[in-house]
Write an enzyme that holds these catalytic residues in place. Structure first.
Site, PDB file in Angstrom:
ATOM      1  CG  HIS A  74      -0.339  -1.268  -7.397  1.00 52.63           C
ATOM      2  ND1 HIS A  74      -0.674  -1.563  -6.112  1.00 52.63           N
ATOM      3  CD2 HIS A  74      -1.418  -0.654  -7.939  1.00 52.63           C
ATOM      4  CE1 HIS A  74      -1.907  -1.167  -5.881  1.00 52.63           C
ATOM      5  NE2 HIS A  74      -2.386  -0.607  -6.968  1.00 52.63           N
ATOM      6  CG  HIS A  99      -1.895  -3.059  -2.736  1.00 51.44           C
ATOM      7  ND1 HIS A  99      -0.882  -2.148  -2.839  1.00 51.44           N
ATOM      8  CD2 HIS A  99      -2.694  -2.610  -1.749  1.00 51.44           C
ATOM      9  CE1 HIS A  99      -1.072  -1.177  -1.961  1.00 51.44           C
ATOM     10  NE2 HIS A  99      -2.152  -1.432  -1.278  1.00 51.44           N
TER      11      HIS A  99
END
Lengths: 305, 454
Positions: free
Chosen positions: A224, A251
């Site tokens: 990511h 995250h």
């Protein structure tokens, strides 16, 4: 209301504040306090340089000065309430005059359009020429982006360069490995190694032999945003707990180590690239080949697997 | 002495008349006009403390062995940047005070800009002729965000490294040009070439501060030219400005505000720990830790990155929009785009092309206030979502449940906020009551036979 002319604006007759001996004393006290606190700051600096005392004394000194200034501004000096005319913008005749001044000199030139065209071209070209040296800042992404030093047979080592064996990866632990002899800071280098019970592994058939003794390896760099996968959820109380998962602390992208690093929660768009593992003749861990896909955060045009 | 100084200046510059006028410049009185001043004063403190820091900080990624008074790091291999930042904190007298004050001032700087922006937005202070100055202010906010991020990225501790990893991924996620652009900025793939840190350093201590400083000057000039805005009130019209002249009352009070701001910042810098880089340790790309949070003004971007579902559009197995694009590029582009376009949007909607010097109260324009409040609630929720891991730790509310709640709430709540705000504004506008104090006016009637009843 009595008005008297003064300076550029009109002003109401200002009631001079009644001489206030009390306020003057308070202001003087605040100023003395500021001096005292400033001296304290210097003394603390010389004697111990304790950060808390430095901050406290300097803050106090400035705070006392602030009190003195604000009190003086509100109580000691005349409190004026002034009305001032506001300039009005946008006088049309002045605008026309300026326009004329700007345009007039060009009226003698006959090929205005041609000159304007060539001028724009020259401006654009020189502008591009001025920006081009910025390309020196970095290489073109080329083959470097998403690449990795892992090759078939490369030994898996730890941070100190010691080769890892299956015994170094117990169940429930998250172990970080690097390719022997390569730069550990390269995004394609670090891998996470976890051991899972063989019956839990659900790797695709073409990866069936990538997990000797149930040890799987994935790129440690989250697909990511490129943080290091450093959380490992390993449930102790099956079947009520959710299954094992590798989690990124930035995250909270969550990947399933039993199913080839598939994303099961969070914002990551790609699975974690898997590194095939093998055990060499010495019984130590080595790579069985390169990663299953490009390593690290995604870019426009990255291959998804 | 004053006479001598005045004569000295005037005989060399001829500016006595101009300076005399400047001393009479009128500042309308309202507490909300001081928010921008706090930002300005924080900037001054940032420059002063920042210069001190540059005298000790070494922006180099070259490896060194730490020797200093912080025992747990003794003998560790770290970058020179990290070592010098730790040395500055422990072995330079007043070094930690300056470093922490610098960091606190940065937080207050951005906060003051944001609150000032909200004041300008909700009072219609951005309307002609100040739309130009509003764009300059927005540009300064953008630069301040980059400047702040660059600042805490310099120390090369674990927190700054994780932040830079995310910044690299966000840059990489820009469609088409992302990868070449990220390679230019970092001088190669993350963590970048050895030049990277000195580039960020020059941006942080030279390029961005100068840009912000120049824009501050233009901002102040563009305030002074049409003179200050003011709220409606007795005698106040579009053609005048009523308030306290610069000298002596306003100068003393503004100077007091500067000193108070500086005092609070230095007291915070001394008493309240911020960014303890020795606790997180040096950064390596394979290290990460749970529970670290960025500076507050990055929170909404972290929240957006976290809330975005794992969706990555692709064709034939090749990615088009990497996921961080949505939270890291698209969201801030939309929010700042909307802010930049707002004066135009409002002009289009109302057809009002006139200059305005009298400010609206938020209720005077329910549509604008409701839209602003809705957008604010949207961003505030995303900001809160950035703390959902901490909310989980503190209150035990499951993380995934929170993410789903926020994913829905960011679309539902702004609609409710819009409706509610509009309703309240219309109600207040029609009744002319103060939201907290109630109505200040009473109807007074003259009686037939003379006299009044209240």
């Amino acid at each position: 209301m009595k008005l008297r002319r003064r300076g550029p604006g009109d002003q109401e007759a200002s009631p001079r504040p009644t001489a206030n001996a009390g306020t003057e004393l308070v202001v003087a006290a605040a100023l003395a306090g500021a001096a005292l606190a400033a001296v304290a700051f210097v003394v603390v600096y010389i004697v111990s340089a304790d950060t808390q005392l430095l901050g406290l004394s300097l803050g106090l000194a400035l705070g006392c000065l602030a009190v003195a200034a604000i009190l003086a501004g509100q109580r000691l000096v005349p409190q004026e309430h002034v009305v001032e005319e506001r300039p009005q913008f946008g006088d049309v005749s002045e605008q026309q005059q300026l326009e004329l001044e700007l345009v007039e000199p060009a009226s003698g030139i006959s090929r205005r359009k041609m000159l304007l065209g060539v001028g724009s071209l020259a401006g654009a070209a020189v502008g591009v020429a001025a920006v081009v040296p910025l390309a020196s800042l970095g290489p073109s992404p080329g083959d470097e982006i998403g690449s990795s030093p892992w090759r078939r047979g490369l030994a898996v080592v730890d941070e100190q360069g010691r080769q890892l064996g299956p015994e170094d990866v117990p169940i429930g632990a998250l172990v970080t490995g690097f390719p022997a002899g390569a730069d550990p800071r390269e995004l394609g280098s670090p891998v996470v190694l976890v051991r899972l019970p063989q019956n839990q592994l659900q790797l695709p058939t073409d990866r069936a032999d990538w997990a000797p003794q149930g040890i799987v390896a994935y790129s440690k760099i989250c697909t990511h945003a490129g943080c290091a996968i450093s959380l490992y959820r390993y449930p102790l109380y099956r079947p009520t707990s959710p299954g094992p998962a590798l989690v990124c602390p930035c995250h909270y992208s969550t990947f399933d180590p039993t199913r080839a690093g598939k994303r099961i929660f969070g914002p990551a768009g790609r699975s974690l690239p898997q590194l095939p593992l093998a055990i060499d003749q010495a019984g130590k861990l080595v790579a069985g080949g390169p990663f299953s896909g490009p390593v690290g955060p995604a870019w426009w045009g990255v291959r998804r697997t | 002495m004053i006479r001598k100084a005045v004569r000295f200046i005037d005989e060399r510059t001829g500016s006595a008349s101009f300076l005399g006028k400047a001393l009479r410049y009128v500042f309308p009185d309202h507490w909300s006009f001081l928010l921008g001043e706090i930002a300005l004063y924080s900037f001054v403190i940032l420059v002063i403390t920042g210069v001190f820091l540059t005298l000790f900080f070494e922006p180099s990624l070259a490896q060194t062995t730490y020797h200093g008074s912080y025992a747990p790091l003794e003998g560790q291999h770290v970058s020179k940047a990290y070592a010098s930042a730790v040395r500055l904190s422990f072995d330079v007298k007043a070094g930690l005070l300056m470093r922490q004050t610098h960091h606190w001032a940065a937080l207050v700087f951005v906060a003051a800009i944001v609150v000032h922006l909200m004041r300008v937005f909700f009072t219609g202070g951005f309307r002609k002729p100040r739309d130009l100055n509003y764009y300059i202010g927005l540009t300064m906010l953008t630069l301040a965000l980059v400047e702040g991020f660059a600042g805490y990225s310099l120390a090369d501790d674990l927190l700054s490294g994780m932040g830079l990893a995310i910044a690299y991924a966000v840059a990489l996620a820009i469609p088409l040009v992302g990868a070449p652009l990220a390679f230019l900025i970092w001088g190669g793939q993350f963590p970048g070439s050895s030049d990277f840190l000195s580039r960020f350093y020059i941006a942080h201590v030279l390029i961005l501060p100068i840009a912000i400083g120049v824009l501050i000057s233009v901002h102040l000039l563009l305030i002074a030219l049409p003179k200050h805005t003011q709220f409606r009130g007795a005698g106040r019209t579009e053609h005048n400005v009523i308030g306290t002249p610069m000298w002596p009352g306003y100068a003393l009070r503004a100077g007091g505000l500067f000193l108070a701001t500086a005092g609070v910042l230095f007291a915070l810098g001394g008493l309240v720990q911020i960014n303890p880089i020795w606790q997180t340790g040096p950064f390596e790309p394979w290290l990460g830790t749970n529970g670290v949070q960025p500076d507050w003004y990055m929170g909404w971007l972290i929240g957006a990155l976290r809330l975005m579902p794992g969706f990555e559009p692709h064709v034939f197995g090749y990615t088009i929009f990497p996921n961080p694009f949505f939270g890291g590029i698209l969201l801030p582009s939309i929010v700042f785009g909307l802010l930049y376009l707002w004066p135009t949007i409002e002009r289009r909607k109302t057809g009002d092309h006139h200059a305005h010097h009298l400010l609206d109260r938020p209720r005077d324009n329910p549509w604008r206030t409701a839209t602003g409040a809705a957008v604010f609630s949207f961003i505030a929720l995303i900001f809160l979502a950035a703390a959902s891991d901490r909310i989980f730790v503190s209150f035990g509310i499951p993380y995934t449940g929170q993410v789903w709640f926020f994913r829905i709430a960011v679309f539902v709540v702004p609609v409710i906020v819009y409706r509610l705000t509009k309703l309240i504004c219309e109600e207040l506008r029609d009744s002319d009551a103060h939201p907290l104090r109630g109505s200040a006016t009473r109807e007074v009637k003259r009686q037939q036979g003379g006299g009044f009843t209240a």
